[in-house]
Design a protein around this motif. Sequence first.
Motif, mmCIF file in Angstrom:
data_model
loop_
_atom_site.group_PDB
_atom_site.id
_atom_site.type_symbol
_atom_site.label_atom_id
_atom_site.label_comp_id
_atom_site.label_asym_id
_atom_site.label_seq_id
_atom_site.Cartn_x
_atom_site.Cartn_y
_atom_site.Cartn_z
ATOM 1 N N GLU A 27 -2.838 -0.240 -9.739
ATOM 2 C CA GLU A 27 -1.924 0.822 -8.865
ATOM 3 C C GLU A 27 -0.765 0.117 -8.154
ATOM 4 O O GLU A 27 0.318 0.880 -8.220
ATOM 5 N N ILE A 28 -0.915 -0.850 -7.484
ATOM 6 C CA ILE A 28 0.072 -1.524 -6.540
ATOM 7 C C ILE A 28 0.981 -2.236 -7.325
ATOM 8 O O ILE A 28 2.292 -2.520 -7.218
ATOM 9 N N MET A 29 0.608 -2.679 -8.419
ATOM 10 C CA MET A 29 1.623 -3.155 -9.689
ATOM 11 C C MET A 29 2.235 -1.893 -10.482
ATOM 12 O O MET A 29 3.053 -2.482 -11.079
ATOM 13 N N ASP A 30 2.013 -0.884 -10.021
ATOM 14 C CA ASP A 30 2.790 0.333 -10.760
ATOM 15 C C ASP A 30 3.842 0.495 -9.871
ATOM 16 O O ASP A 30 3.792 1.216 -8.880
ATOM 17 N N ARG A 31 5.118 0.051 -10.248
ATOM 18 C CA ARG A 31 6.152 0.713 -9.341
ATOM 19 C C ARG A 31 6.823 2.135 -9.217
ATOM 20 O O ARG A 31 7.434 2.668 -8.355
ATOM 21 N N GLU A 32 5.995 2.975 -10.022
ATOM 22 C CA GLU A 32 6.098 4.441 -9.830
ATOM 23 C C GLU A 32 5.112 4.852 -8.656
ATOM 24 O O GLU A 32 5.538 6.019 -7.954
ATOM 25 N N VAL A 33 4.425 3.983 -8.228
ATOM 26 C CA VAL A 33 3.292 4.486 -7.288
ATOM 27 C C VAL A 33 3.780 4.139 -6.006
ATOM 28 O O VAL A 33 3.827 4.721 -4.960
ATOM 29 N N ASP A 38 6.833 1.916 -3.801
ATOM 30 C CA ASP A 38 8.438 1.743 -3.937
ATOM 31 C C ASP A 38 8.711 0.155 -3.759
ATOM 32 O O ASP A 38 9.285 -0.209 -2.423
ATOM 33 N N ILE A 39 8.345 -0.746 -4.489
ATOM 34 C CA ILE A 39 8.452 -2.027 -4.463
ATOM 35 C C ILE A 39 9.676 -2.509 -5.376
ATOM 36 O O ILE A 39 9.746 -2.239 -6.608
ATOM 37 N N ALA A 40 10.685 -3.287 -4.851
ATOM 38 C CA ALA A 40 11.803 -3.759 -5.628
ATOM 39 C C ALA A 40 11.366 -4.325 -6.700
ATOM 40 O O ALA A 40 10.371 -5.256 -6.630
ATOM 41 N N GLN A 41 12.178 -4.535 -7.616
ATOM 42 C CA GLN A 41 11.860 -5.213 -9.151
ATOM 43 C C GLN A 41 11.632 -6.548 -9.193
ATOM 44 O O GLN A 41 10.703 -7.123 -9.673
ATOM 45 N N LYS A 42 12.315 -7.191 -8.060
ATOM 46 C CA LYS A 42 12.224 -8.785 -7.921
ATOM 47 C C LYS A 42 10.660 -9.219 -7.469
ATOM 48 O O LYS A 42 10.483 -10.348 -7.320
ATOM 49 N N TYR A 43 9.985 -8.137 -6.717
ATOM 50 C CA TYR A 43 8.783 -8.673 -6.168
ATOM 51 C C TYR A 43 7.682 -8.316 -6.927
ATOM 52 O O TYR A 43 7.649 -7.241 -7.588
ATOM 53 N N ARG A 44 6.669 -9.350 -7.118
ATOM 54 C CA ARG A 44 5.320 -9.066 -7.720
ATOM 55 C C ARG A 44 4.187 -9.254 -7.144
ATOM 56 O O ARG A 44 3.994 -10.566 -6.694
ATOM 57 N N PHE A 45 3.393 -8.141 -6.643
ATOM 58 C CA PHE A 45 2.453 -8.472 -5.587
ATOM 59 C C PHE A 45 0.934 -8.165 -6.462
ATOM 60 O O PHE A 45 1.005 -7.351 -7.139
ATOM 61 N N VAL A 46 -0.167 -8.872 -6.019
ATOM 62 C CA VAL A 46 -1.449 -8.768 -6.834
ATOM 63 C C VAL A 46 -2.467 -8.937 -5.453
ATOM 64 O O VAL A 46 -2.566 -9.906 -5.033
ATOM 65 N N PRO A 47 -2.950 -7.544 -5.205
ATOM 66 C CA PRO A 47 -3.813 -7.440 -4.045
ATOM 67 C C PRO A 47 -5.172 -8.458 -4.255
ATOM 68 O O PRO A 47 -5.727 -8.543 -5.219
ATOM 69 N N ILE A 48 -5.696 -9.110 -3.131
ATOM 70 C CA ILE A 48 -6.926 -9.734 -3.151
ATOM 71 C C ILE A 48 -7.644 -9.062 -1.955
ATOM 72 O O ILE A 48 -8.880 -9.385 -1.694
ATOM 73 N N GLY A 49 -7.344 -8.393 -1.222
ATOM 74 C CA GLY A 49 -8.227 -7.597 0.082
ATOM 75 C C GLY A 49 -7.346 -6.812 0.946
ATOM 76 O O GLY A 49 -6.172 -6.514 0.560
ATOM 77 N N LYS A 50 -8.083 -6.167 1.836
ATOM 78 C CA LYS A 50 -7.188 -4.973 2.641
ATOM 79 C C LYS A 50 -7.903 -5.135 3.966
ATOM 80 O O LYS A 50 -8.887 -5.814 4.511
#
Length: 233
Positions: A70-76, A78-90
């Motif tokens: 979900e967080i890697m889906d830029r339609e969900v 509003d993360i700029a194209q240059k950033y790439r995030f993969v969650p490991i916890g919350k």
Amino acid sequence: MLNQLEKELRISYPETYKTLYANGMLDWGETGTGWIKLIFPKLKLNPPLLLFAEDIEIWDPITYKAGIAEIMDREVYDIAQKYRFVPIGKTGGGDLYVLQYDLQNGDNIPVTFFPHDECMAEVLANNVQDFIFRQLLEAVREIDDYVMFYEEEEETMKINLNNQLRTHRPYLTTNQIAILENIYARDVFAYRYKLPNGHEEEAEGLVTFEEVEEILNREIGFVHLNKQFDYTV
């Protein structure tokens, strides 16, 4: 299963993270209303990753596969194209800790704090190993009955902390272990610290906010440490 997830997400997890997964360190047991009474008492004997950290719930990547995608889906988000995030916890409030792949430097993939309700993220560590060290250190700045390792007796509380350090030793450097051992051997003490607005607060812990900041700058400092940035631009 982790290899398959890597292929689906088109990423390669850091080796430390893969080892944590292989060793069962990312498994906090089945969550739910009975977790604190049924699961937690067993886990605290051999704590999984950051069980007694300040405010984090580790995600098993397979269990939380949908949330990662979900967080890697830029339609969900509003993360700029240059950033790439993969969650490991919350956090308990729903903010995320993510691997920031756009800052990858060789084997080092920084860990970043990603708030869900504001646009400023903050880089916390150069890699998973340093992130673990930071979390274990910051967890003992303020000790009260809200922290997971709290016990009525200080000696029992120390058992929880040292059990966690024991299970986390393979993922830390020799120097990081020595620093944590030294701090965990202290008695709890009271101190005051300043807030950004200049006001002061009282706290009890094994280390002060000021000392933690000095240790982090010395031990895990790198060019992006504590850098804040707007992830929407």
